[in-house]
Design a protein around this motif. Structure first.
Motif, mmCIF file in Angstrom:
data_model
loop_
_atom_site.group_PDB
_atom_site.id
_atom_site.type_symbol
_atom_site.label_atom_id
_atom_site.label_comp_id
_atom_site.label_asym_id
_atom_site.label_seq_id
_atom_site.Cartn_x
_atom_site.Cartn_y
_atom_site.Cartn_z
ATOM 1 N N LEU A 197 -4.829 3.585 -10.259
ATOM 2 C CA LEU A 197 -3.775 3.051 -9.180
ATOM 3 C C LEU A 197 -4.587 3.367 -7.890
ATOM 4 N N LEU A 198 -5.613 4.300 -8.003
ATOM 5 C CA LEU A 198 -6.309 4.465 -6.998
ATOM 6 C C LEU A 198 -7.444 3.462 -6.584
ATOM 7 N N LYS A 199 -7.414 2.251 -6.022
ATOM 8 C CA LYS A 199 -8.686 1.872 -5.397
ATOM 9 C C LYS A 199 -10.751 1.881 -5.718
ATOM 10 N N GLU A 200 -10.218 2.615 -4.963
ATOM 11 C CA GLU A 200 -11.495 3.561 -4.036
ATOM 12 C C GLU A 200 -11.530 5.183 -5.034
ATOM 13 N N ASN A 201 -10.194 5.966 -5.543
ATOM 14 C CA ASN A 201 -10.609 6.898 -6.287
ATOM 15 C C ASN A 201 -10.663 7.788 -5.459
ATOM 16 N N LYS A 202 -10.505 8.168 -4.499
ATOM 17 C CA LYS A 202 -11.579 9.344 -3.594
ATOM 18 C C LYS A 202 -9.961 10.411 -3.721
ATOM 19 N N ASP A 203 -8.826 10.685 -4.541
ATOM 20 C CA ASP A 203 -8.063 11.469 -4.435
ATOM 21 C C ASP A 203 -8.716 12.921 -5.383
ATOM 22 N N THR A 204 -9.323 13.785 -4.595
ATOM 23 C CA THR A 204 -10.631 14.481 -5.084
ATOM 24 C C THR A 204 -9.367 15.705 -6.267
ATOM 25 N N ASP A 205 -8.372 16.136 -5.430
ATOM 26 C CA ASP A 205 -7.692 16.829 -6.105
ATOM 27 C C ASP A 205 -7.390 16.243 -7.605
ATOM 28 N N MET A 245 0.859 -1.721 0.173
ATOM 29 C CA MET A 245 0.346 0.194 0.050
ATOM 30 C C MET A 245 0.895 1.195 0.296
ATOM 31 N N ILE A 246 1.934 1.154 0.706
ATOM 32 C CA ILE A 246 2.957 2.070 1.181
ATOM 33 C C ILE A 246 3.524 2.662 -0.513
ATOM 34 N N GLN A 247 4.198 1.473 -1.090
ATOM 35 C CA GLN A 247 4.993 1.222 -2.303
ATOM 36 C C GLN A 247 3.515 2.186 -3.137
ATOM 37 N N ASN A 248 2.337 1.576 -3.386
ATOM 38 C CA ASN A 248 1.532 2.598 -3.969
ATOM 39 C C ASN A 248 0.708 3.731 -4.188
ATOM 40 N N ASN A 249 1.133 4.252 -2.829
ATOM 41 C CA ASN A 249 0.716 5.960 -2.302
ATOM 42 C C ASN A 249 1.761 6.020 -3.580
ATOM 43 N N TYR A 250 3.122 5.682 -2.770
ATOM 44 C CA TYR A 250 4.683 5.766 -3.757
ATOM 45 C C TYR A 250 4.516 6.345 -4.548
ATOM 46 N N LYS A 251 4.049 5.107 -5.938
ATOM 47 C CA LYS A 251 3.550 5.605 -7.195
ATOM 48 C C LYS A 251 2.835 6.551 -7.460
ATOM 49 N N VAL A 252 1.108 6.426 -7.019
ATOM 50 C CA VAL A 252 0.138 7.811 -7.374
ATOM 51 C C VAL A 252 0.928 9.155 -7.182
ATOM 52 N N GLU A 253 1.799 9.111 -6.139
ATOM 53 C CA GLU A 253 1.454 10.921 -5.744
ATOM 54 C C GLU A 253 3.309 10.760 -6.967
ATOM 55 N N ASN A 254 4.048 10.599 -7.741
ATOM 56 C CA ASN A 254 4.674 10.771 -8.204
ATOM 57 C C ASN A 254 3.938 10.945 -9.411
ATOM 58 N N LYS A 269 -1.443 16.594 -23.370
ATOM 59 C CA LYS A 269 -0.789 15.072 -23.949
ATOM 60 C C LYS A 269 -0.379 14.088 -22.549
ATOM 61 N N ASN A 270 0.685 14.799 -21.860
ATOM 62 C CA ASN A 270 1.526 13.044 -21.852
ATOM 63 C C ASN A 270 0.901 13.913 -20.091
ATOM 64 N N ALA A 271 0.907 15.525 -19.506
ATOM 65 C CA ALA A 271 -0.322 15.349 -17.959
ATOM 66 C C ALA A 271 -1.163 14.881 -17.668
ATOM 67 N N LEU A 272 -2.314 14.218 -18.935
ATOM 68 C CA LEU A 272 -3.232 13.694 -18.263
ATOM 69 C C LEU A 272 -2.789 11.555 -18.532
ATOM 70 N N LYS A 273 -1.878 11.672 -19.100
ATOM 71 C CA LYS A 273 -0.976 10.618 -19.121
ATOM 72 C C LYS A 273 -0.665 9.866 -18.349
ATOM 73 N N PHE A 274 -0.261 11.055 -17.429
ATOM 74 C CA PHE A 274 0.287 10.205 -15.447
ATOM 75 C C PHE A 274 -0.813 10.141 -14.726
ATOM 76 N N TYR A 275 -1.798 11.071 -15.218
ATOM 77 C CA TYR A 275 -2.598 11.845 -13.710
ATOM 78 C C TYR A 275 -3.583 10.736 -14.275
ATOM 79 N N LYS A 276 -3.300 9.792 -15.943
ATOM 80 C CA LYS A 276 -4.480 8.077 -15.896
ATOM 81 C C LYS A 276 -4.128 7.379 -14.631
ATOM 82 N N LYS A 277 -2.423 7.562 -15.198
ATOM 83 C CA LYS A 277 -1.509 6.429 -14.097
ATOM 84 C C LYS A 277 -1.855 6.266 -12.861
ATOM 85 N N ALA A 278 -1.628 7.103 -12.110
ATOM 86 C CA ALA A 278 -2.441 7.610 -11.063
ATOM 87 C C ALA A 278 -3.707 7.105 -10.827
ATOM 88 N N TYR A 279 -4.404 7.569 -11.416
ATOM 89 C CA TYR A 279 -5.919 7.165 -11.316
ATOM 90 C C TYR A 279 -6.242 5.773 -11.123
#
Length: 306
Positions: free
Chosen positions: A37-45, A1-10, A25-35
């Motif tokens: 990885l979030l199982k519940e997708n509760k990152d409103t920012d 979980m810690i590893q997952n959170n690290y990747k999300v923030e990265n 284009k690349n901004a959205l690509k990495f936002y999607k990667k973060a999204y």
């Protein structure tokens, strides 16, 4: 979980970096990667950032989905309601936009931009008093909001409240002394008050600040036309056309000046150019008595027939 959170923030950090450089284009690509990885997708920012990009690239439905995801997570997140309002505003779905701007304001009574754009909708739909009320709320939050003063001056001018209009436009000019739109608005009011030479000077200053606003040339030329100075009107509107080649109404008006100067060939040429830019001018041309001297010309008949 810690590893997952690290990747999300990265991924979020990388996405923000690309976005700051306008690499959407690349901004959205990495936002999607973060999204993803979030199982519940509760990152409103993250959801807000994604929604903003989807809106920017014209994917309105996806933007709406992300804003609604935010609301499902946090029904008190004013940003999501504001974002939805902006989308509906752009689509001229005024009722939906108004509801969402008001919801954003209900949650955050200091939401400056929500008041501003809500005022704009009320202005567009003719509810001038509500527009005035909301622009004043913007000013109460930011006494240096140039566009609120400028827009208020326009509304008061429409309502023939000229003293109020001048008060507002003078406040706008105290913030940006040479701004073309404030100068334009003040010129409109002064001309209606019979102060035509002051209006002429302000229109000229407005043109100096922005040569690509066609209505300044139109209004200035009309003043000279009303004074019987057709050559001067022609000079002004020709300058306007030089700087605004796609403004069909300038060609139309210049055609009328040419008719008054008995330069009929030039007038017909301008009418053709006007109609090419906006075919809807035909119905006005047919009714325009100022154009009567050329209405027996074969070229005129071809124009209105086509």
């Amino acid at each position: 979980m810690i590893q997952n959170n690290y990747k999300v923030e990265n991924y979020k950090t990388i996405g923000k970096n690309f976005y700051s450089k306008r690499d959407i284009k690349n901004a959205l690509k990495f936002y999607k990667k973060a999204y993803n990885l979030l199982k519940e997708n509760k990152d409103t920012d993250l959801l807000i950032d994604m929604a903003l990009i989807y809106d920017e690239i014209g994917e309105k439905k996806l933007a709406e989905e992300k804003y609604n995801e935010v609301i499902n997570i946090d029904s008190k997140d004013e940003r999501a309601y504001y974002g939805l309002a902006i989308i509906y505003d752009g689509k001229k779905e005024n009722e939906k936009a108004i509801v969402n701007y008001k919801k954003a304001i209900e949650i955050n009574p200091n939401y400056n931009r929500a008041y501003f754009f809500l005022a704009g909708i009320y202005d567009d739909i003719g509810e001038k008093n509500k527009a005035i009320e909301n622009y004043k709320k913007v000013i109460n939050l930011d006494y240096k909001d140039f566009w609120s003063y400028t827009n208020l001056s326009s509304i008061y001018e429409e309502l023939a409240q000229y003293n109020d209009s001048l008060e507002m436009v003078d406040k706008a000019l105290s913030i940006y002394p040479n701004h073309y739109m404030a100068l334009f608005n003040k010129a409109v009011v002064l001309y209606k008050l019979g102060r035509k030479y002051e209006a002429i000077n302000l229109y000229k200053l407005s043109i100096e600040d922005n040569k690509e606003y066609p209505y300044t040339y139109l209004n200035l030329a009309v003043i000279y036309k009303n004074m019987g100075e057709y050559e001067k009107a022609l000079e002004i509107i020709s300058e306007g056309i030089e700087n605004n080649k796609d403004s069909g109404f300038l060609y139309y008006n210049r055609a009328c000046y040419y008719v008054n100067l008995k330069k009929y060939n030039n007038a017909l040429r301008d009418l053709y150019d006007a109609v090419n830019l906006y075919p809807g001018f035909i119905k006005y041309i047919i009714k325009d008595r100022e154009l009567d001297p050329i209405k027996n010309d074969k070229r005129y008949k071809i124009l209105i027939k086509n």
